[in-house]
Design a protein around this motif. Sequence first.
Motif, short mmCIF file in Angstrom:
data_model
loop_
_atom_site.label_atom_id
_atom_site.label_comp_id
_atom_site.label_asym_id
_atom_site.label_seq_id
_atom_site.Cartn_x
_atom_site.Cartn_y
_atom_site.Cartn_z
N PHE A 60 0.85 -1.19 0.00
CA PHE A 60 0.00 0.00 0.00
C PHE A 60 0.88 1.24 0.00
O PHE A 60 1.88 1.31 0.71
N THR A 61 0.50 2.20 -0.81
CA THR A 61 1.08 3.53 -0.74
C THR A 61 -0.04 4.54 -0.98
O THR A 61 -1.15 4.15 -1.34
N LYS B 211 8.86 0.72 -7.70
CA LYS B 211 9.58 0.13 -6.56
C LYS B 211 8.59 -0.47 -5.56
O LYS B 211 8.81 -1.58 -5.06
N ALA B 212 7.50 0.23 -5.30
CA ALA B 212 6.49 -0.28 -4.36
C ALA B 212 5.94 -1.62 -4.84
O ALA B 212 5.84 -2.57 -4.07
N LYS B 213 5.62 -1.70 -6.11
CA LYS B 213 5.07 -2.94 -6.68
C LYS B 213 6.06 -4.09 -6.53
O LYS B 213 5.66 -5.24 -6.31
N SER B 214 7.35 -3.80 -6.60
CA SER B 214 8.37 -4.85 -6.51
C SER B 214 8.39 -5.53 -5.13
O SER B 214 8.96 -6.61 -5.00
N PHE B 215 7.77 -4.93 -4.14
CA PHE B 215 7.76 -5.50 -2.79
C PHE B 215 6.65 -6.51 -2.56
O PHE B 215 6.55 -7.11 -1.49
N GLY B 216 5.75 -6.69 -3.54
CA GLY B 216 4.65 -7.63 -3.33
C GLY B 216 3.96 -8.03 -4.61
O GLY B 216 4.45 -7.79 -5.72
N ASP B 217 2.80 -8.65 -4.45
CA ASP B 217 2.01 -9.14 -5.58
C ASP B 217 1.01 -8.12 -6.08
O ASP B 217 0.69 -8.07 -7.26
N VAL B 218 0.48 -7.33 -5.15
CA VAL B 218 -0.61 -6.39 -5.47
C VAL B 218 -0.28 -5.03 -4.87
O VAL B 218 0.09 -4.94 -3.70
N LEU B 219 -0.43 -3.98 -5.69
CA LEU B 219 -0.20 -2.62 -5.21
C LEU B 219 -1.52 -1.87 -5.17
O LEU B 219 -2.20 -1.73 -6.19
N ILE B 220 -1.86 -1.42 -3.98
CA ILE B 220 -3.06 -0.61 -3.76
C ILE B 220 -2.61 0.82 -3.47
O ILE B 220 -1.76 1.04 -2.60
N VAL B 221 -3.17 1.78 -4.20
CA VAL B 221 -2.84 3.19 -4.00
C VAL B 221 -4.02 3.91 -3.39
O VAL B 221 -5.13 3.90 -3.94
N GLY B 222 -3.79 4.52 -2.24
CA GLY B 222 -4.79 5.38 -1.62
C GLY B 222 -4.60 6.78 -2.21
O GLY B 222 -3.50 7.32 -2.16
N LEU B 223 -5.67 7.32 -2.77
CA LEU B 223 -5.59 8.61 -3.46
C LEU B 223 -6.41 9.65 -2.72
O LEU B 223 -7.61 9.47 -2.52
N ARG C 160 -7.08 12.42 -11.68
CA ARG C 160 -5.91 11.83 -11.02
C ARG C 160 -6.08 10.32 -10.86
O ARG C 160 -5.14 9.56 -11.11
N ALA C 161 -7.28 9.89 -10.49
CA ALA C 161 -7.54 8.45 -10.32
C ALA C 161 -7.37 7.71 -11.64
O ALA C 161 -6.79 6.63 -11.69
N ASN C 162 -7.87 8.30 -12.72
CA ASN C 162 -7.73 7.66 -14.04
C ASN C 162 -6.27 7.54 -14.46
O ASN C 162 -5.86 6.52 -15.02
N VAL C 163 -5.48 8.57 -14.21
CA VAL C 163 -4.06 8.53 -14.57
C VAL C 163 -3.33 7.48 -13.73
O VAL C 163 -2.58 6.65 -14.26
N VAL C 164 -3.53 7.50 -12.42
CA VAL C 164 -2.85 6.52 -11.55
C VAL C 164 -3.28 5.10 -11.92
O VAL C 164 -2.44 4.19 -11.99
N ASP C 165 -4.55 4.92 -12.18
CA ASP C 165 -5.05 3.60 -12.55
C ASP C 165 -4.42 3.09 -13.85
O ASP C 165 -4.27 1.88 -14.04
N ALA C 166 -4.03 3.99 -14.73
CA ALA C 166 -3.44 3.60 -16.02
C ALA C 166 -1.98 3.17 -15.90
O ALA C 166 -1.42 2.59 -16.83
N ILE C 167 -1.37 3.42 -14.76
CA ILE C 167 0.04 3.05 -14.57
C ILE C 167 0.13 1.55 -14.32
O ILE C 167 -0.54 1.01 -13.44
N LYS C 168 0.98 0.88 -15.08
CA LYS C 168 1.01 -0.58 -15.08
C LYS C 168 1.37 -1.22 -13.74
O LYS C 168 1.02 -2.37 -13.51
N TYR C 169 2.00 -0.51 -12.85
CA TYR C 169 2.39 -1.08 -11.56
C TYR C 169 1.23 -1.09 -10.57
O TYR C 169 1.29 -1.77 -9.56
#
Length: 163
Positions: A24-25, A42-54, A75-84
């Motif tokens: 989580f970040t 980098k955050a995604k590299s620490f686990g299987d699933v990355l959840i972003v609190g916006l 902002r949510a649409n842009v962050v959601d489009a990031i592959k990590y």
Amino acid sequence: MIISKKKLKKIVSGLKKKNKKIVFTNGCFDIIHPGHIHLLEKAKSFGDVLIVGLNSDSSVRAIKPKRPINSFKARANVVDAIKYVDFVCGFSEKTPLNLIKIVKPDVLVKGGDWKAGEIVGSSFVLSYGGQVKRIALKKGFSTTQIIKKIKNEKRQNDMETRK
């Protein structure tokens, strides 16, 4: 995927049953730049699933005057489009503590500009054996600096136009 807090609870429950390592970040992610991408990768590299609190728009305004530049939806649409990024969930409080308590991540990640003891939710995450990671910032990239640069260039252009 952009999800509500209610849906987040169900998704996290399913992920935990599958023994997925959850990271989580959180942040405003107002004007995405290479520093954000570095942190998310980098955050995604620490686990299987990355959840972003916006942060919601009102949450951003509470901590950063004259912001956000972009709306929550944008902002949510842009962050959601990031592959990590696997999931994006908004929060309207000043801090993401309630989201962190819902997610109960295996790893909580923040930028290196945060001191370890100041990271919201760190004591909670550490209390059940989770990890807290700080990612070194990518030098030369900051939303605040980008905004200042744009304003300075606009001022210079305005002055040249008046000549």
